[in-house]
Scaffold this motif. Structure first.
Motif, PDB file in Angstrom:
ATOM      1  N   LYS A   1      22.286  -2.397 -17.965  1.00 16.55           N
ATOM      2  CA  LYS A   1      21.870  -2.004 -16.616  1.00 16.55           C
ATOM      3  C   LYS A   1      21.155  -0.656 -16.698  1.00 16.55           C
ATOM      4  N   THR A   2      20.241  -0.420 -15.759  1.00 16.86           N
ATOM      5  CA  THR A   2      19.495   0.835 -15.782  1.00 16.86           C
ATOM      6  C   THR A   2      19.430   1.418 -14.373  1.00 16.86           C
ATOM      7  N   ASP A   3      19.250   2.737 -14.275  1.00 17.44           N
ATOM      8  CA  ASP A   3      18.968   3.368 -12.982  1.00 17.44           C
ATOM      9  C   ASP A   3      17.483   3.664 -12.923  1.00 17.44           C
ATOM     10  N   MET A   4      16.867   3.329 -11.802  1.00 20.91           N
ATOM     11  CA  MET A   4      15.431   3.504 -11.654  1.00 20.91           C
ATOM     12  C   MET A   4      15.209   4.459 -10.487  1.00 20.91           C
ATOM     13  N   THR A   5      14.519   5.588 -10.764  1.00 18.46           N
ATOM     14  CA  THR A   5      14.232   6.571  -9.715  1.00 18.46           C
ATOM     15  C   THR A   5      12.724   6.775  -9.619  1.00 18.46           C
ATOM     16  N   PHE A   6      12.234   6.848  -8.399  1.00 19.41           N
ATOM     17  CA  PHE A   6      10.791   7.124  -8.234  1.00 19.41           C
ATOM     18  C   PHE A   6      10.583   7.804  -6.885  1.00 19.41           C
ATOM     19  N   THR A   7       9.372   8.336  -6.692  1.00 17.16           N
ATOM     20  CA  THR A   7       9.075   9.018  -5.429  1.00 17.16           C
ATOM     21  C   THR A   7       7.949   8.307  -4.690  1.00 17.16           C
ATOM     22  N   VAL A   8       8.013   8.429  -3.368  1.00 15.31           N
ATOM     23  CA  VAL A   8       6.948   7.936  -2.476  1.00 15.31           C
ATOM     24  C   VAL A   8       6.730   9.019  -1.417  1.00 15.31           C
ATOM     25  N   PRO A   9       5.601   9.004  -0.716  1.00 16.51           N
ATOM     26  CA  PRO A   9       5.448   9.961   0.393  1.00 16.51           C
ATOM     27  C   PRO A   9       6.530   9.705   1.431  1.00 16.51           C
TER      28      PRO A   9
ATOM     29  N   HIS B   1       0.824  -1.231   0.000  1.00 17.11           N
ATOM     30  CA  HIS B   1       0.000   0.000   0.000  1.00 17.11           C
ATOM     31  C   HIS B   1       0.845   1.262   0.000  1.00 17.11           C
ATOM     32  N   ILE B   2       1.987   1.197  -0.703  1.00 17.99           N
ATOM     33  CA  ILE B   2       2.827   2.385  -0.844  1.00 17.99           C
ATOM     34  C   ILE B   2       2.537   3.013  -2.199  1.00 17.99           C
ATOM     35  N   ASN B   3       2.189   4.296  -2.143  1.00 19.67           N
ATOM     36  CA  ASN B   3       1.755   5.010  -3.325  1.00 19.67           C
ATOM     37  C   ASN B   3       2.972   5.574  -4.058  1.00 19.67           C
ATOM     38  N   VAL B   4       3.361   4.937  -5.158  1.00 17.43           N
ATOM     39  CA  VAL B   4       4.509   5.408  -5.935  1.00 17.43           C
ATOM     40  C   VAL B   4       4.036   6.464  -6.926  1.00 17.43           C
ATOM     41  N   ASP B   5       4.787   7.570  -7.012  1.00 14.20           N
ATOM     42  CA  ASP B   5       4.334   8.664  -7.881  1.00 14.20           C
ATOM     43  C   ASP B   5       5.231   8.778  -9.115  1.00 14.20           C
ATOM     44  N   MET B   6       6.153   9.716  -9.151  1.00 13.45           N
ATOM     45  CA  MET B   6       7.001   9.932 -10.334  1.00 13.45           C
ATOM     46  C   MET B   6       7.926   8.728 -10.535  1.00 13.45           C
ATOM     47  N   ILE B   7       7.998   8.243 -11.743  1.00 20.13           N
ATOM     48  CA  ILE B   7       8.932   7.155 -12.043  1.00 20.13           C
ATOM     49  C   ILE B   7       9.798   7.583 -13.221  1.00 20.13           C
ATOM     50  N   VAL B   8      11.096   7.530 -13.049  1.00 20.01           N
ATOM     51  CA  VAL B   8      12.037   7.903 -14.107  1.00 20.01           C
ATOM     52  C   VAL B   8      13.028   6.760 -14.290  1.00 20.01           C
ATOM     53  N   GLN B   9      13.232   6.386 -15.523  1.00 20.62           N
ATOM     54  CA  GLN B   9      14.166   5.281 -15.797  1.00 20.62           C
ATOM     55  C   GLN B   9      15.194   5.736 -16.823  1.00 20.62           C
ATOM     56  N   ASN B  10      16.470   5.613 -16.471  1.00 23.15           N
ATOM     57  CA  ASN B  10      17.528   5.959 -17.408  1.00 23.15           C
ATOM     58  C   ASN B  10      18.274   4.702 -17.810  1.00 23.15           C
ATOM     59  N   VAL B  11      18.571   4.611 -19.088  1.00 19.51           N
ATOM     60  CA  VAL B  11      19.355   3.468 -19.529  1.00 19.51           C
ATOM     61  C   VAL B  11      20.833   3.792 -19.307  1.00 19.51           C
ATOM     62  N   SER B  12      21.562   2.832 -18.779  1.00 20.43           N
ATOM     63  CA  SER B  12      22.985   3.063 -18.518  1.00 20.43           C
ATOM     64  C   SER B  12      23.786   2.909 -19.806  1.00 20.43           C
ATOM     65  N   GLU B  13      25.080   3.228 -19.715  1.00 23.15           N
ATOM     66  CA  GLU B  13      25.906   3.302 -20.915  1.00 23.15           C
ATOM     67  C   GLU B  13      25.881   2.047 -21.774  1.00 23.15           C
ATOM     68  N   ASP B  14      26.085   0.910 -21.135  1.00 20.83           N
ATOM     69  CA  ASP B  14      26.211  -0.297 -21.951  1.00 20.83           C
ATOM     70  C   ASP B  14      24.859  -0.930 -22.297  1.00 20.83           C
ATOM     71  N   GLY B  15      23.783  -0.374 -21.790  1.00 24.10           N
ATOM     72  CA  GLY B  15      22.450  -0.856 -22.167  1.00 24.10           C
ATOM     73  C   GLY B  15      21.980  -2.065 -21.396  1.00 24.10           C
TER      74      GLY B  15
END
Lengths: 417, 417
Positions: free
Chosen positions: A314-322, A298-312
């Motif tokens: 692996k990725t960085d995943m960023t998101f926000t929660v209260p 029951h955690i409300n995830v809001d903004m989700i941003v995903q960046n692809v890393s250099e070699d493709g």
């Protein structure tokens, strides 16, 4: 002659004197020849008292019993307002949810309205009767009272307006309309004459606490023209009874807004927390493996941003929660780490999401660029960005919240008449 | 296994702790294997608060709106008790008047119960469910909430007991039974194990405020065995769960009272006022000419004594009214004086009516003579006497009230075990 639904919240009916003031608003519309239904909340503080009793009775309690107890608050206000209206010579009667009935689903404590047969009320309008309706409640399929959850009276009002095909649904509250941004942050904020349903939905869900999100959704679906206006103004002040343009903000179809602004308002939401997962394995199903367990908790995830890393790979995943959910979220993620596969969790609390909203940005390029440039000039670091058709949301550090709101409010010309 | 209706008044459910105590009483009966319905009043003080709001809203208010407002008090208690019972592992649910429904007539604010279909509740008993029912209320023919008037929860309980054919209706209150007289006046007063419906009716209407008169009438008509007992005793004390003789007073059919006493109790009513009309023309219709206008003025006339004067053409008419109504009554009588024809009005306030009650006096001569003699020996002047089959009422001067009660209590041997 118009058909109007008027809704008054808890602070507007907090005591008998205020109920009397509400009755004067109703009287004004009745004397103008309109057909009127009034939806009321519980007297301010009453719902909290009733909720506290159910908790004291048992922390884990039957939602059906909770509903029976808590719905009594609106029942009392409806009866009292009907009495005051009658004493002013107005033909009025109170209605409880089960009497109309306002049918809901079975989700006690957070029910959704499923059906309102408006014909009964319309017949009473024909007899010159004002309907005073207890908000926040309906009748479940189990023939028991069901409440709509906090703020449900707005939803009641809009649903009734849709059911009786009202020309207008006036939500009387302790503010006199919807502003371009929070006037406590930016004194130059202006009251909007009109705002589209879509924009209001973004404003409401982003922290402008004027109207419940659900009621705006419902108004949008049924195209209910909804006014946000103040119950504390003199009911008989000039213009208050204007059938076309009463003082306040009209929430309406975007077609009704002739001169559309590119940007309508700036909203903000405090106490956001950012979580970044570093070097996540970039494979199918990885998002589900992360966000599934969070949703279950029951955690409300809001903004989700995903960046692809250099070699493709692996990725960085960023998101926000209260911020209040941050520790719980991190614990959930630590648990699924072996399954998901990532290097590290980084998190930071106390952030703010600032949002630029406007249906005009659909047809105007460069709106986002303007925001980024303006923030950069003030030295405000942007942590994450998400965009939709009519909204740009920017995550920044908490201390810059007010500066960012004022900067964006100014750069889009919202402080100019 | 028995079927029991338990009723708890406002002081017994005044807060969550007391509701918890009530729940323990219910639990005891459930665990003994009985089928249980519970009828509750509003939390002490709540009804007064709600009534005050309706009065503040308008002194002259719609009784239907009054009912909608005031009935909410019992609704809240029923929900809270259901929650507490559930938390103790008892299968329970709350019922409001309109849900069962408890059908009433249309006399809002003072409605009478017309019909209760008990089959629905009986079916739930079969499923092991405890019914927690909001007292004091029902559903009128207009599909709106109707309240039964003050003390109506006792009536609700007895009516429900009749509808479900309960073996017993336990009225839990702040006293532990019905006494031979008021223990505050006569410390030697004894709790009665049993009292007949007819005697209780006289006790109740004469000022023993244990049970509402209407509920006793209803219990008599439907032969509902009704226990008056204390909610403040330890629910698990020895004997509390005795299915035959729980501590308290059983109000029952006189046939069930094996050892009948000649006199069962001494009641008294303070603040009576006496009015005497001197030398009234003794002609047909004169009583109607006097008491008709008093009834129209809503003045409750009690004892009426008529003496024929010496020559038979004139009569003295003496009767009592509540002291609070005395001035109004005298004004009404002055107005009809020319029509009725009498010489003078004499009146005196601050009197007391003492009553000797007992079904045994039907078959015993000399009961009245004993009272008169005992009072005379104490120098207490008798102002008026009325008698019925099971009651002797004596009007005396106010200051002698306590002495008279103690004297009569003693002379009929009520202070002996």
């Amino acid at each position: 002659m118009a058909r109007i639904v008027m809704k008054f919240g808890g602070t507007s009916v907090a005591d008998i004197d205020r109920i009397r003031n509400v009755a004067r608003h109703v009287k004004r519309e009745v004397e103008a020849g309109h057909e009127v239904a009034v939806v009321v909340s519980a007297m301010a503080g009453k719902t909290n008292e009733l909720v506290a009793w159910t908790r004291a009775a048992s922390p884990m309690h039957d939602a059906r019993e909770y509903d029976a107890v808590v719905a009594s608050g609106e029942q009392v206000t409806a009866g009292l307002l009907a009495i005051v209206l009658q004493s002013m010579g107005i033909h009025a009667r109170s209605w409880q949810g089960w009497q109309i009935p306002i049918r809901t689903d079975n989700a006690h404590g957070a029910a959704r309205i499923t059906e309102i047969d408006g014909s009964f009320l319309i017949k009473r309008f024909g007899e010159g009767q004002v309907a005073v309706i207890a908000g926040f409640q309906g009748l479940g399929p189990d023939n028991r009272i069901a409440t709509l959850g906090r703020g449900g009276s707005d939803t009641s009002a809009v649903a009734i307006a849709a059911a009786v095909k009202a020309d207008r649904c006036d939500i009387y509250t302790d503010v006199d309309g919807v502003y371009t941004t929070d006037p406590r942050v930016e004194p130059k904020a202006r009251r909007l004459a009109k705002i589209s349903f879509e924009e209001m939905l973004e404003m409401a869900s982003l922290g402008a606490k004027v109207l419940q999100v659900r009621s705006v959704e419902l108004a949008m679906v049924h195209r209910v023209r909804t006014f946000v206006r103040s119950s504390f103004e003199d009911p008989d002040a000039p213009g208050m009874g204007d059938p076309i343009n009463p003082p306040g903000t009209l929430i309406c179809d975007e077609e009704e807004i002739v001169e559309q602004q590119v940007v309508t308002g700036i909203a903000y939401a405090k106490d956001e927390a950012q979580i970044s997962l570093r070097r996540v394995a970039d494979r199918p199903g990885v998002s589900a493996a992360i966000f599934g367990p969070l949703a279950e908790a029951h955690i409300n995830v809001d903004m989700i941003v995903q960046n692809v890393s250099e070699d493709g790979s692996k990725t960085d995943m960023t998101f926000t929660v209260p911020t209040g959910d941050l520790d719980k979220a991190v614990a959930v993620l630590e648990k699924v780490k072996p399954e998901v596969g990532f290097d590290a969790i980084q998190s930071e609390a106390g952030l703010v999401k600032v949002s630029v909203i406007g249906i005009g940005m659909r047809s105007h390029a460069g709106v986002a660029a303007t925001a980024f440039k303006a923030l950069a000039e003030k030295g405000i670091n942007i942590r994450a960005i998400t965009t939709s058709e009519i909204k740009i949301s920017i995550l920044i550090d908490g201390p810059y919240a007010e500066l960012a709101v004022r900067t964006l409010h100014s750069v889009y010309g919202l402080d100019k008449h």
